[in-house]
Design a protein around this motif. Sequence first.
Motif, PDB file in Angstrom:
ATOM      1  N   GLY A  28      18.388   2.946  -0.042  1.00 42.13           N
ATOM      2  CA  GLY A  28      17.778   3.249   1.263  1.00 42.13           C
ATOM      3  C   GLY A  28      17.540   4.714   1.532  1.00 42.13           C
ATOM      4  O   GLY A  28      17.811   5.589   0.708  1.00 42.13           O
ATOM      5  N   VAL A  72      19.568  -0.254   2.670  1.00 45.39           N
ATOM      6  CA  VAL A  72      18.163  -0.155   3.122  1.00 45.39           C
ATOM      7  C   VAL A  72      18.102  -0.661   4.554  1.00 45.39           C
ATOM      8  O   VAL A  72      18.593  -1.749   4.860  1.00 45.39           O
ATOM      9  CB  VAL A  72      17.223  -0.998   2.219  1.00 45.39           C
ATOM     10  CG1 VAL A  72      15.800  -0.982   2.770  1.00 45.39           C
ATOM     11  CG2 VAL A  72      17.251  -0.471   0.792  1.00 45.39           C
ATOM     12  N   ARG A  73      17.506   0.135   5.406  1.00 44.94           N
ATOM     13  CA  ARG A  73      17.404  -0.271   6.815  1.00 44.94           C
ATOM     14  C   ARG A  73      16.131  -1.084   7.025  1.00 44.94           C
ATOM     15  O   ARG A  73      15.074  -0.767   6.481  1.00 44.94           O
ATOM     16  CB  ARG A  73      17.369   0.983   7.694  1.00 44.94           C
ATOM     17  CG  ARG A  73      17.036   0.677   9.133  1.00 44.94           C
ATOM     18  CD  ARG A  73      17.847   1.501  10.095  1.00 44.94           C
ATOM     19  NE  ARG A  73      17.516   1.103  11.457  1.00 44.94           N
ATOM     20  CZ  ARG A  73      17.196   1.960  12.419  1.00 44.94           C
ATOM     21  NH1 ARG A  73      17.192   3.260  12.168  1.00 44.94           N
ATOM     22  NH2 ARG A  73      16.899   1.529  13.630  1.00 44.94           N
TER      23      ARG A  73
END
Length: 503
Positions: free
Chosen positions: A160, A67-68
């Motif tokens: 993500g 996940v960014r």
Amino acid sequence: MEVVWFKKDLRLLDHAALAAAAGLGPVLGLWIYEDDVMGGEDFDARHLGFANECLAELDERLAAYDVRLLRRRGDAVAVFEELWQQTHFCRLHSHQETGNAITYRRDLAVIAWARQRGVHWQEYAQTGVVRKLQKRDGWAERWLQRMTPPPRGIPHGLHGFNAANLAGESVCTAQDFGLSPDLSEPLRQRGGSSCGHATLERFLQERGVGYTKEMSSPVTAWEACSRVSPYLTWGALSVRQCLHASVDRRRNLLEQKALGQRIDARWLSSMKSFQGRLRWHCHFMQKLEDEPAIEHRNFSRSCDGLRNEFHSDVESFNAWKEGRTGYPMIDACMRALTATGWLNFRMRAMVMSFASYHLWLHWREPGLHLARMFLDYEPGIHWSQCQMQSGTTGINTLRVYSPTKQLLDQDPQGKFIRQWLPELAQVPDVYLAEPWNMPALEQQFCGCVIGRDYPVPIVDHPTAYRHAQEKMHHLRQHNDSKREARRIQKKHGSRKQGTKTWR
Ligand SMILES: Cc1cc2nc3c(=O)[nH]c(=O)nc-3n(C[C@H](O)[C@H](O)[C@H](O)COP(=O)(O)OP(=O)(O)OC[C@H]3O[C@@H](n4cnc5c(N)ncnc54)[C@H](O)[C@@H]3O)c2cc1C
């Protein structure tokens, strides 16, 4: 794509918004460096430094799930619009924030923008604060209900969204916002959930045994208090996590006792007392949620005009801020606060009471200074407490602290005083509370001449005390004050019944 907007909730665990988003699809985390917020009168470089430390850890932990955490800078609506143009996201998740007037206005603007773009913005409660609360009765029961479910773990299915093409900011620093350097940098607490958990754990297992007795003295409080406040403020820990950890600890102690093992009974009262304070955390925030105006104006309108907000005595204010009042307990506290970002409750109450009653300053400017200095600045708690210590809530008992008495009670050997006021290092204990009473020869002998090495008191305590008592007593006799007190008690007052905590 589910966008999770991180605000004052910089953690992965017990995170309702993240859990809900993860259940719906791939997640993109977003953090916004907002010029309005960071340029606010209540904001300091220490807040940004702590938030950046929390963000660094959050970033790393989210990356483990691909996940960014996208960081962008600017006005929130502009940032959302740009992101929407790039991704056409249709759901936004965040926690319900009870912030200051700036974040309140910003949230209203984001609501309007989301409506216009057809983006569904879902906010989730993260404390015991109830949005759109109709009445205070029964609040404590609702708080307990909120806190009862065990804290959530890592959101199930968290993964993500391929956000490689989205440009983000690197870390913004104090300089980027024209803020003065963080004076507390070497000594303040470090941000991040792991530091938060370690702080809590050490309190529950080692430091907290003498909590109830040792929380009031600045000599012992730094170690004996939980010190979880900045982690709660920035959401690196949740209230529920702290509460459950302390309930588990207490249960564990009781089990040991039932098995005939020796336990230090002080632990049981420490845990109870800590749990009660976690409820206060939400109780005070609820006041700002219900009446956002208390950040700027008196709880009791009958106090309007009591002190002049716009013509402060600048010299006295600066002396108070910089720890040059001539009262050692006040000065040591103000210097310790600047250098560390923290003070225990009693000392916070004392410095605020001194600004309000001794110097007769309106609470807003001193409150803003303290807000900048407290690493744990939480608007709902802060403004309620500032007003409480200034006598403008209309319902609380008036407490005018004597700095001399506080020194004699809380630091009779002058350990804390000598640490923060090196100019008083050689002053004998008997003169520490009132160094101006030291004979001239003694002053020469110990290298601390009053008026040269340490200030003459800027105000006379007995005179200021009498003046404050008379004014406040007179004010409280008025029918307007009594009417206001009834209104405030109904809207904000804690209800004695139903305030039970955990068993
Ligand atoms: C003028 C003034 C301003 C204050 N401003 C803030 C603020 O901006 N942010 C803040 O978190 N606290 C504030 N407090 C309350 C209190 O002093 C701090 O919460 C406490 O000192 C933080 O240290 P701790 O985490 O070790 O507290 P502990 O004593 O270990 O308590 C645990 C937690 O309970 C809550 N808590 C404790 N005391 C209170 C209280 N009196 N009211 C509400 N919640 C409480 C806090 O979340 C705290 O972290 C203020 C008090 C005063 C008198």
